[in-house]
Enzyme design. Structure first.
Site, short mmCIF file in Angstrom:
data_model
loop_
_atom_site.label_atom_id
_atom_site.label_comp_id
_atom_site.label_asym_id
_atom_site.label_seq_id
_atom_site.Cartn_x
_atom_site.Cartn_y
_atom_site.Cartn_z
N CYS A 341 -21.85 -0.91 -23.62
CA CYS A 341 -21.96 -0.99 -22.15
C CYS A 341 -20.70 -1.47 -21.43
O CYS A 341 -20.27 -0.82 -20.47
CB CYS A 341 -23.15 -1.83 -21.74
SG CYS A 341 -24.46 -1.95 -22.93
N ARG A 370 -23.47 -5.06 -35.72
CA ARG A 370 -24.36 -6.19 -35.45
C ARG A 370 -24.72 -6.88 -36.76
O ARG A 370 -24.95 -6.22 -37.76
CB ARG A 370 -25.64 -5.71 -34.77
CG ARG A 370 -25.39 -5.12 -33.41
CD ARG A 370 -26.68 -4.70 -32.77
NE ARG A 370 -26.40 -3.93 -31.56
CZ ARG A 370 -27.32 -3.29 -30.86
NH1 ARG A 370 -28.58 -3.34 -31.25
NH2 ARG A 370 -26.99 -2.61 -29.78
N GLN A 388 -24.74 4.40 -31.99
CA GLN A 388 -25.79 4.62 -30.99
C GLN A 388 -25.55 5.92 -30.25
O GLN A 388 -24.40 6.25 -29.96
CB GLN A 388 -25.75 3.50 -29.94
CG GLN A 388 -26.32 2.19 -30.40
CD GLN A 388 -26.31 1.20 -29.25
OE1 GLN A 388 -25.25 0.93 -28.68
NE2 GLN A 388 -27.46 0.66 -28.92
N ASP A 390 -25.60 6.65 -27.17
CA ASP A 390 -25.68 5.83 -25.97
C ASP A 390 -25.37 6.63 -24.71
O ASP A 390 -24.66 7.64 -24.77
CB ASP A 390 -24.63 4.71 -26.11
CG ASP A 390 -25.08 3.43 -25.43
OD1 ASP A 390 -26.12 3.45 -24.75
OD2 ASP A 390 -24.38 2.42 -25.59
N HIS A 392 -24.94 5.78 -20.18
CA HIS A 392 -25.16 4.93 -19.02
C HIS A 392 -25.14 5.81 -17.79
O HIS A 392 -24.29 6.68 -17.66
CB HIS A 392 -24.09 3.84 -18.94
CG HIS A 392 -24.20 2.88 -20.08
ND1 HIS A 392 -23.44 2.99 -21.21
CD2 HIS A 392 -25.03 1.83 -20.29
CE1 HIS A 392 -23.77 2.03 -22.07
NE2 HIS A 392 -24.74 1.32 -21.54
N LYS A 472 -38.20 -1.54 -18.85
CA LYS A 472 -37.77 -0.47 -19.76
C LYS A 472 -38.94 0.38 -20.25
O LYS A 472 -40.09 -0.04 -20.20
CB LYS A 472 -37.04 -1.06 -20.95
CG LYS A 472 -37.90 -1.98 -21.80
CD LYS A 472 -37.25 -2.30 -23.14
CE LYS A 472 -38.16 -3.22 -23.95
NZ LYS A 472 -37.78 -3.36 -25.32
N HIS A 518 -29.33 2.03 -18.94
CA HIS A 518 -28.90 2.21 -20.34
C HIS A 518 -29.95 3.09 -20.99
O HIS A 518 -31.13 2.90 -20.75
CB HIS A 518 -28.92 0.91 -21.14
CG HIS A 518 -28.23 -0.24 -20.51
ND1 HIS A 518 -27.01 -0.67 -20.95
CD2 HIS A 518 -28.60 -1.08 -19.52
CE1 HIS A 518 -26.67 -1.75 -20.23
NE2 HIS A 518 -27.60 -2.00 -19.36
ZN ZN Z 1 -25.83 -0.14 -22.43
#
Ligand code: ZN
Ligand code: ZN
Length: 644
Positions: A341, A370, A388, A390, A392, A472, A518
């Protein structure tokens, strides 16, 4: 004697003398047939033993043996019975810890040296069967906590003593004990009336487990088992675990040469082998293409950033324990990224933005790192470095609902392409601790709900389970075996735009803060591929099969012809391999089948003379002979259908 009223919801109440058992009360209220299946009972909403006595007005509801709650009681009771069998067989060598019911079964933790292993199962199961046959009642009694402490200390049951001390600290004055036969356990209950209720059970596996999950505590042996109210259900379940074992992605990953994890490299770090890398590339290509078509742009960002960035983002404060230690570069601390992010925000803040360009949709296959405990690592499912899928989205409040709708639309389309059409959807709302205004929370929760309703998506609400920065949506997909996997997540965020001072120029010419979304559809590529391997048992649809076809010659005489076809098909975009070894055809077919190759192209003298190939599918079906070009067309069409 006092009178109390007893009733079944919606039915007329009866007056009886206090002190009647729940079982007797049911007899007053229901026919034999109606109450036959009752394993326990809800008394004024609380799960209770049938043997409990009623002292006040009570509304009773049956807990049938085959209901979720009933099966939970049965399984937990099975844990007691297993502990009884273990104590009877292994006596003083064993200390008992805890034995809850879990999804699909139960476990009990034992302290024993040497640890139990599956070879002990037969003896334990036989003893359990004897206990079942003996029809021992589960008897409940209350005991002052000091007395219970002395009782378990006397038996050397130090884990029970520890649990009791905790209860004492919490101010409990007395505890309930359950006894069947000579075995007495500390437990809240409720339980089955007697051991004969256990008709179908099975011990499944053992695992090491630290007392209270803490690595500084002793390692206990956890014996897992399961029980069902119906023999048929047990059989179905056992078949399912057999099938799951065959589909285990770690086993198939090795057999199909997809990926490897090596101690030398480090636990939780994936090395993709060529076939796995190809599978991943195909998924990535499809993903990028689908995003481009849906108005996204692609970003690439680095793997590390200055520690200060993670301070600004709040990750160091809120997520620090999942991050790896700092790396010093030119006397400045850097850290591996646990999330993408802040980088996407960096890209956003590099230029000025106007409402006219909204929504901005940026996606990245971003690799993050992680910390996971070694014991938690599991094949591709739980790793330390993963990518990910991912994205945004930055938009105005008024655009939120439409954007969420678009995301869900793309999400379901992507899942469908991978063969997932069955899922559970959850909406998590505002938790106790949160940032952002109530107005923002309401607006975005409504937007999430509105989008799901517009999409006709049924969902469950998890009240208070949202992240502190926004509500979410989570989507759990169901695989071929009916197992659920959490993959997709869509989160609204009021926090990061604030922390990074993000703005855009509104229609009014003033500066405003954008809303940030996200989202990840697959979650992580590693985990998703793990799920895909198990879902398809390694037999991937043609469009994502790393090897779509394998050329097999019958004799050396066709070797040159085969090599020509190999080049022709590769040029035509077919992922083809050739097996020209001097081996029996059946042997080569079997090997190709083991690798789950969708098509085998078999070539003998006749095919060579006619300029064709004989096409055999992995399920054994044969297609009529065709030219290599016709085969390439067939592959192309089937792939197009697969990703349409
Ligand atoms: Zn994010
Ligand atoms: Zn219990």
């Amino acid at each position: 004697m006092t009178d109390i009223s007893i009733s079944i919801p919606g039915e007329e109440a009866k007056t009886v003398a206090a002190g009647i058992t729940a079982q007797e009360a049911l007899k007053e209220l229901l026919s034999k047939k109606q109450r036959k299946q009752a394993i326990a009972v809800l008394c004024n909403g609380e799960a209770t033993d049938l043997s409990a006595t009623l002292q006040a007005d009570t509304v009773l509801e049956l807990i049938p043996a085959d209901s979720d709650e009933g099966v939970h009681i049965l399984r937990h009771s099975t844990a007691h019975i297993m502990a009884q069998a273990v104590k009877e067989l292994f006596g003083q060598d064993v200390k008992v810890a805890i034995g809850p019911s879990i999804e699909d079964g139960y476990y009990y933790d034992f302290d024993r040296d040497p640890a139990f292993n599956p070879d002990d199962f037969v003896a334990i199961e036989e003893r359990m069967a004897e206990i079942v046959k003996a029809r021992l009642p589960f008897e409940r009694r209350m005991m002052p906590i000091a007395e219970a402490l002395a009782f378990f200390a006397d038996q050397g049951e130090s884990y029970k003593v520890e649990l009791l001390k905790d209860l004492e600290t919490k101010g409990e004055e007395s505890v309930s004990l359950y006894q069947q036969g000579a075995f007495i356990d500390l437990c809240r209950g409720p339980h089955i009336p007697d051991t004969s209720w256990l008709k179908s059970f099975k011990l499944l596996r053992v695992a090491g487990s630290y007392w209270r999950g803490d690595e500084r505590n002793p390692m206990l042996t956890r014996i897992y088992g399961t029980a069902f109210s119906d023999k048929k259900d047990l059989k179905k379940y056992l078949n399912r675990i057999e099938e799951a074992k065959k589909r285990d992605h770690r086993k198939l990953g090795k057999e199909l040469a997809l990926f490897t994890i090596q101690d030398e490299v480090g636990p939780g770090l994936i090395l993709w082998q060529p076939r796995g890398a190809m599978l991943r590339k195909l998924i990535e290509d499809y993903w990028k293409d689908a995003h481009y078509k849906n108005g996204y742009e692609l970003l690439y960002t680095p793997h590390i950033a200055r520690q200060d960035l993670w301070k600004t983002s709040g990750h160091l404060d809120f997520y620090g324990e999942n991050m790896y230690s700092a790396i010093e570069i030119d006397e400045v601390a850097y850290q591996l990224k646990p999330m993408n992010c802040p980088f996407h925000i960096g890209v956003y803040n590099a230029t000025k933005h106007s409402y006219r360009e909204f929504p901005v949709r940026w996606c990245e296959l971003g690799t993050v790192y992680r910390y996971e405990r070694t014991g938690a690592l599991h094949g591709l499912m739980r790793v330390r470095g993963f990518t990910q899928d991912d994205a945004h989205i930055f938009c105005r409040p008024a655009q939120l609902e439409e954007e969420i709708f678009n995301i869900i639309d793309l999400n379901l389309q992507v899942l469908k392409t991978f063969g997932f059409t069955d899922y559970d959807v959850y909406l998590s709302t505002r938790p106790e601790k949160y940032v952002g205004s109530d107005e923002h929370w309401d607006l975005s929760t409504k937007a999430l709900q509105g989008a799901m309703e517009k999409k006709g998506l049924a969902y469950e609400v998890d009240p208070g389970e949202g992240v502190f920065y926004g509500p979410k949506i989570d989507i759990k997909i169901k695989d071929q075996l009916g197992r659920s996997w959490q993959c997709s997540t869509i989160q609204v965020d009021f926090n990061l735009p604030e922390r990074f001072g993000m703005t855009y120029t509104g229609q009014d010419g003033a500066e405003h803060q954008p809303i940030m979304i996200h989202r990840a559809l697959m979650g992580s590529l590693e985990r998703f591929i793990g799920v895909l391997i198990e879902h398809y048992a390694g037999a991937f649809p043609l469009w994502m099969a790393p090897e779509q076809a394998r050329i097999l010659n019958i004799t050396d005489a066709q070797a040159d012809y085969c090599s020509g076809i190999y080049s022709e098909l590769r040029q035509a975009g077919v992922r083809v391999e050739q097996d020209l070894r001097n081996e029996k055809l059946n042997y080569k077919i079997r090997e190709a089948q083991m690798m789950k190759t969708p098509y085998m192209l078999i070539i003998g003298d006749r095919e060579m003379e006619e300029g064709t190939v004989t096409v055999r599918k992995r399920n054994g079906d044969n297609l009529p002979p065709m030219t290599p070009q016709e085969f390439a067309d067939l592959v192309r069409k089937e792939c197009e259908q697969g990703t349409a």
